[in-house]
Design an enzyme around this catalytic site. Structure first.
Site, short mmCIF file in Angstrom:
data_model
loop_
_atom_site.label_atom_id
_atom_site.label_comp_id
_atom_site.label_asym_id
_atom_site.label_seq_id
_atom_site.Cartn_x
_atom_site.Cartn_y
_atom_site.Cartn_z
N ARG A 33 0.83 -1.22 0.00
CA ARG A 33 0.00 0.00 0.00
C ARG A 33 0.86 1.26 0.00
NH1 ARG A 33 -5.47 -0.88 0.96
NH2 ARG A 33 -5.91 -2.90 1.88
N MET A 88 -12.21 3.00 -4.32
CA MET A 88 -12.38 1.81 -3.49
C MET A 88 -11.05 1.26 -2.93
SD MET A 88 -15.56 1.69 -3.40
CE MET A 88 -15.96 0.11 -2.68
N LEU A 125 -7.08 4.16 2.40
CA LEU A 125 -5.88 5.00 2.41
C LEU A 125 -5.22 4.93 3.78
CD1 LEU A 125 -7.46 7.92 0.41
CD2 LEU A 125 -5.68 6.34 -0.42
N HIS A 178 -20.04 9.55 1.70
CA HIS A 178 -20.41 8.21 2.14
C HIS A 178 -21.94 8.08 2.06
CE1 HIS A 178 -20.03 4.45 4.23
NE2 HIS A 178 -21.03 4.80 5.00
N ASP A 198 -14.22 6.29 7.46
CA ASP A 198 -15.42 7.14 7.46
C ASP A 198 -15.66 7.82 8.81
OD1 ASP A 198 -15.94 6.34 4.79
OD2 ASP A 198 -16.90 4.51 5.50
C1 GRF Z 1 -21.32 6.52 -3.99
O1 GRF Z 1 -22.41 5.86 -3.43
C2 GRF Z 1 -20.47 7.12 -2.90
O2 GRF Z 1 -21.20 7.54 -1.80
C3 GRF Z 1 -19.57 5.98 -2.51
O3 GRF Z 1 -19.28 5.33 -3.73
C4 GRF Z 1 -20.34 5.54 -4.66
C5 GRF Z 1 -19.74 6.10 -5.90
O4 GRF Z 1 -20.67 6.24 -6.94
N1 GRF Z 1 -18.41 6.45 -1.80
P1 GRF Z 1 -20.25 6.96 -8.29
O5 GRF Z 1 -19.05 6.21 -8.87
O6 GRF Z 1 -19.92 8.38 -7.98
O7 GRF Z 1 -21.45 6.84 -9.18
#
Ligand code: GRF
Length: 207
Positions: free
Chosen positions: A65, A90, A93, A109, A145
Protein backbone atom coordinates in the site's frame (compact mmCIF):
# COMPACT_ATOMS: atom_id res chain seq x y z
CA UNK A 1 -8.64 29.24 -8.88
CA UNK A 2 -8.23 26.26 -6.53
CA UNK A 3 -7.27 22.92 -8.07
CA UNK A 4 -8.84 19.62 -7.14
CA UNK A 5 -8.13 15.99 -7.99
CA UNK A 6 -11.01 13.53 -8.15
CA UNK A 7 -10.23 9.86 -7.41
CA UNK A 8 -12.62 7.23 -8.78
CA UNK A 9 -12.79 3.46 -9.11
CA UNK A 10 -16.11 3.09 -10.90
CA UNK A 11 -18.94 4.80 -12.72
CA UNK A 12 -18.16 8.26 -11.45
CA UNK A 13 -21.66 9.74 -11.23
CA UNK A 14 -20.44 11.94 -8.37
CA UNK A 15 -17.50 12.98 -10.55
CA UNK A 16 -20.04 13.96 -13.22
CA UNK A 17 -21.96 16.12 -10.74
CA UNK A 18 -18.69 17.89 -9.87
CA UNK A 19 -17.75 18.36 -13.54
CA UNK A 20 -21.22 19.80 -14.20
CA UNK A 21 -20.88 22.15 -11.23
CA UNK A 22 -17.55 23.49 -12.49
CA UNK A 23 -18.87 23.90 -16.04
CA UNK A 24 -21.99 25.76 -14.92
CA UNK A 25 -19.95 28.10 -12.72
CA UNK A 26 -21.65 26.88 -9.49
CA UNK A 27 -18.27 25.58 -8.30
CA UNK A 28 -15.36 27.90 -9.00
CA UNK A 29 -12.54 25.34 -8.89
CA UNK A 30 -10.62 23.50 -11.57
CA UNK A 31 -10.52 19.70 -11.78
CA UNK A 32 -6.79 19.36 -12.49
CA UNK A 33 -6.85 15.58 -12.79
CA UNK A 34 -9.08 12.52 -12.44
CA UNK A 35 -7.19 9.51 -11.18
CA UNK A 36 -8.25 5.87 -10.94
CA UNK A 37 -6.74 2.66 -9.66
CA UNK A 38 -8.69 0.86 -12.40
CA UNK A 39 -8.12 1.57 -16.07
CA UNK A 40 -11.67 0.42 -16.96
CA UNK A 41 -13.33 2.93 -14.59
CA UNK A 42 -15.98 4.83 -16.52
CA UNK A 43 -15.05 7.94 -14.56
CA UNK A 44 -11.90 8.17 -16.71
CA UNK A 45 -14.03 8.29 -19.86
CA UNK A 46 -16.13 11.06 -18.35
CA UNK A 47 -12.95 13.04 -17.59
CA UNK A 48 -11.52 12.64 -21.11
CA UNK A 49 -14.83 13.68 -22.63
CA UNK A 50 -14.56 16.96 -20.75
CA UNK A 51 -10.87 17.52 -21.57
CA UNK A 52 -9.69 16.74 -18.04
CA UNK A 53 -6.37 14.85 -17.66
CA UNK A 54 -7.06 11.22 -16.68
CA UNK A 55 -4.40 9.13 -14.92
CA UNK A 56 -4.30 5.47 -13.93
CA UNK A 57 -2.25 4.13 -11.04
CA UNK A 58 -2.98 0.39 -10.79
CA UNK A 59 -2.70 -0.78 -7.18
CA UNK A 60 -1.78 -4.29 -8.37
CA UNK A 61 1.46 -2.94 -9.86
CA UNK A 62 2.88 -2.12 -6.43
CA UNK A 63 4.37 -4.37 -3.78
CA UNK A 64 2.43 -2.80 -0.90
CA UNK A 65 0.00 0.00 0.00
CA UNK A 66 2.85 2.36 0.86
CA UNK A 67 4.46 2.04 -2.57
CA UNK A 68 1.05 2.53 -4.22
CA UNK A 69 0.32 5.63 -2.17
CA UNK A 70 3.78 7.10 -2.78
CA UNK A 71 3.02 6.91 -6.49
CA UNK A 72 -0.43 8.47 -5.98
CA UNK A 73 1.18 11.33 -4.06
CA UNK A 74 3.82 11.85 -6.78
CA UNK A 75 1.16 12.03 -9.50
CA UNK A 76 -1.20 14.31 -7.53
CA UNK A 77 1.58 16.63 -6.37
CA UNK A 78 2.66 16.83 -10.02
CA UNK A 79 -0.67 18.61 -10.63
CA UNK A 80 -0.25 20.81 -7.50
CA UNK A 81 -3.73 19.97 -6.25
CA UNK A 82 -5.20 21.79 -3.26
CA UNK A 83 -7.78 19.12 -2.43
CA UNK A 84 -8.17 15.39 -3.06
CA UNK A 85 -11.82 14.43 -3.64
CA UNK A 86 -12.71 10.77 -3.17
CA UNK A 87 -15.69 9.82 -5.34
CA UNK A 88 -16.15 6.08 -5.11
CA UNK A 89 -12.42 5.38 -4.76
CA UNK A 90 -12.38 1.81 -3.49
CA UNK A 91 -8.96 1.69 -1.79
CA UNK A 92 -8.34 2.15 1.90
CA UNK A 93 -5.88 5.00 2.41
CA UNK A 94 -3.19 4.59 5.05
CA UNK A 95 -1.82 7.27 7.42
CA UNK A 96 0.97 7.88 4.89
CA UNK A 97 -1.47 9.38 2.38
CA UNK A 98 -3.84 10.91 4.93
CA UNK A 99 -1.01 12.72 6.75
CA UNK A 100 0.46 14.04 3.51
CA UNK A 101 -2.90 15.70 2.67
CA UNK A 102 -3.97 16.51 6.24
CA UNK A 103 -7.49 18.03 6.15
CA UNK A 104 -7.21 18.20 2.36
CA UNK A 105 -9.08 14.99 1.48
CA UNK A 106 -12.87 14.97 1.16
CA UNK A 107 -15.08 11.89 0.88
CA UNK A 108 -18.76 11.13 0.41
CA UNK A 109 -20.41 8.21 2.14
CA UNK A 110 -23.90 6.82 1.34
CA UNK A 111 -25.21 6.80 4.94
CA UNK A 112 -25.71 9.17 7.83
CA UNK A 113 -22.39 8.79 9.60
CA UNK A 114 -21.45 7.65 12.17
CA UNK A 115 -24.05 5.00 11.30
CA UNK A 116 -23.09 2.35 8.77
CA UNK A 117 -19.48 3.13 7.87
CA UNK A 118 -17.52 0.93 5.47
CA UNK A 119 -18.85 -0.95 2.49
CA UNK A 120 -22.50 -1.74 1.57
CA UNK A 121 -23.82 1.14 3.67
CA UNK A 122 -27.24 1.01 1.97
CA UNK A 123 -27.61 -2.70 2.77
CA UNK A 124 -26.45 -2.12 6.34
CA UNK A 125 -29.18 0.53 6.73
CA UNK A 126 -31.88 -1.76 5.29
CA UNK A 127 -30.77 -4.73 7.40
CA UNK A 128 -30.81 -2.59 10.54
CA UNK A 129 -34.34 -1.37 9.81
CA UNK A 130 -33.80 2.39 10.05
CA UNK A 131 -36.59 4.70 8.82
CA UNK A 132 -34.18 7.28 7.43
CA UNK A 133 -30.77 7.16 5.85
CA UNK A 134 -28.88 9.54 3.60
CA UNK A 135 -25.39 10.68 2.77
CA UNK A 136 -22.51 12.48 4.41
CA UNK A 137 -19.58 14.52 3.14
CA UNK A 138 -16.58 14.58 5.44
CA UNK A 139 -12.88 15.20 5.65
CA UNK A 140 -10.81 12.04 5.74
CA UNK A 141 -8.84 11.11 8.83
CA UNK A 142 -7.03 7.90 9.67
CA UNK A 143 -10.19 5.91 10.46
CA UNK A 144 -12.79 4.46 8.13
CA UNK A 145 -15.42 7.14 7.46
CA UNK A 146 -14.69 8.81 10.81
CA UNK A 147 -13.45 12.29 9.82
CA UNK A 148 -15.11 15.67 10.55
CA UNK A 149 -18.55 15.93 8.94
CA UNK A 150 -19.26 18.74 6.47
CA UNK A 151 -22.83 18.22 5.17
CA UNK A 152 -25.50 15.54 5.47
CA UNK A 153 -28.76 14.93 3.66
CA UNK A 154 -31.57 12.70 4.86
CA UNK A 155 -33.80 10.46 2.75
CA UNK A 156 -36.64 8.17 3.91
CA UNK A 157 -36.38 4.40 3.74
CA UNK A 158 -39.64 3.30 2.09
CA UNK A 159 -41.51 0.00 2.40
CA UNK A 160 -40.22 -2.51 -0.14
CA UNK A 161 -36.94 -0.64 -0.67
CA UNK A 162 -34.03 -2.63 -2.05
CA UNK A 163 -30.35 -1.77 -1.84
CA UNK A 164 -30.73 -0.40 -5.38
CA UNK A 165 -33.84 1.73 -4.83
CA UNK A 166 -32.53 3.19 -1.58
CA UNK A 167 -29.10 3.66 -3.19
CA UNK A 168 -30.62 5.61 -6.08
CA UNK A 169 -32.56 7.90 -3.70
CA UNK A 170 -29.37 8.54 -1.72
CA UNK A 171 -27.26 9.07 -4.86
CA UNK A 172 -29.54 11.89 -5.97
CA UNK A 173 -28.72 13.70 -2.73
CA UNK A 174 -25.01 12.88 -3.10
CA UNK A 175 -25.03 14.73 -6.40
CA UNK A 176 -26.38 17.78 -4.57
CA UNK A 177 -24.27 17.87 -1.39
CA UNK A 178 -20.87 16.99 -2.90
CA UNK A 179 -20.80 20.03 -5.22
CA UNK A 180 -22.21 22.13 -2.37
CA UNK A 181 -19.48 20.97 0.04
CA UNK A 182 -16.82 21.70 -2.56
CA UNK A 183 -18.28 25.12 -3.20
CA UNK A 184 -18.13 25.96 0.52
CA UNK A 185 -14.52 24.78 0.61
CA UNK A 186 -13.58 26.74 -2.53
CA UNK A 187 -15.07 29.89 -0.99
CA UNK A 188 -12.95 29.41 2.14
CA UNK A 189 -16.08 28.99 4.26
CA UNK A 190 -15.11 25.78 6.04
CA UNK A 191 -13.30 25.83 9.37
CA UNK A 192 -12.27 22.57 11.04
CA UNK A 193 -12.14 22.67 14.84
CA UNK A 194 -11.33 19.20 16.15
CA UNK A 195 -14.27 17.00 15.18
CA UNK A 196 -16.46 19.96 14.30
CA UNK A 197 -16.75 21.72 11.00
CA UNK A 198 -17.94 25.32 11.11
CA UNK A 199 -19.52 26.76 8.00
CA UNK A 200 -18.96 30.48 7.70
CA UNK A 201 -21.75 32.65 6.30
CA UNK A 202 -21.71 33.78 2.71
CA UNK A 203 -20.25 37.22 2.19
CA UNK A 204 -22.92 39.79 1.27
CA UNK A 205 -22.76 40.78 -2.39
CA UNK A 206 -20.82 44.02 -2.99
CA UNK A 207 -23.05 47.03 -3.66
C1 GRF B 1 -21.32 6.52 -3.99
O1 GRF B 1 -22.41 5.86 -3.43
C2 GRF B 1 -20.47 7.12 -2.90
O2 GRF B 1 -21.20 7.54 -1.80
C3 GRF B 1 -19.57 5.98 -2.51
O3 GRF B 1 -19.28 5.33 -3.73
C4 GRF B 1 -20.34 5.54 -4.66
C5 GRF B 1 -19.74 6.10 -5.90
O4 GRF B 1 -20.67 6.24 -6.94
N1 GRF B 1 -18.41 6.45 -1.80
P1 GRF B 1 -20.25 6.96 -8.29
O5 GRF B 1 -19.05 6.21 -8.87
O6 GRF B 1 -19.92 8.38 -7.98
O7 GRF B 1 -21.45 6.84 -9.18
Amino acid sequence: MKKIAVLVSGGGSNLQSIIDATESGYLRARIAVVLSNKEEAFGLTRARKHGIPAEVVRHGDFKDREAFENRLIAVLDGYSVDLVVLAGFMRVLTPLFVTHYHHRIMNIHPALLPSFPGTHAQKQALDYGVRFSGCTTHFVDEGTDTGPIILQSVVPVLPGDTEESLGARILKEEHRIYPESLRLWSEGRILIEGRNVMILPDKPAEA
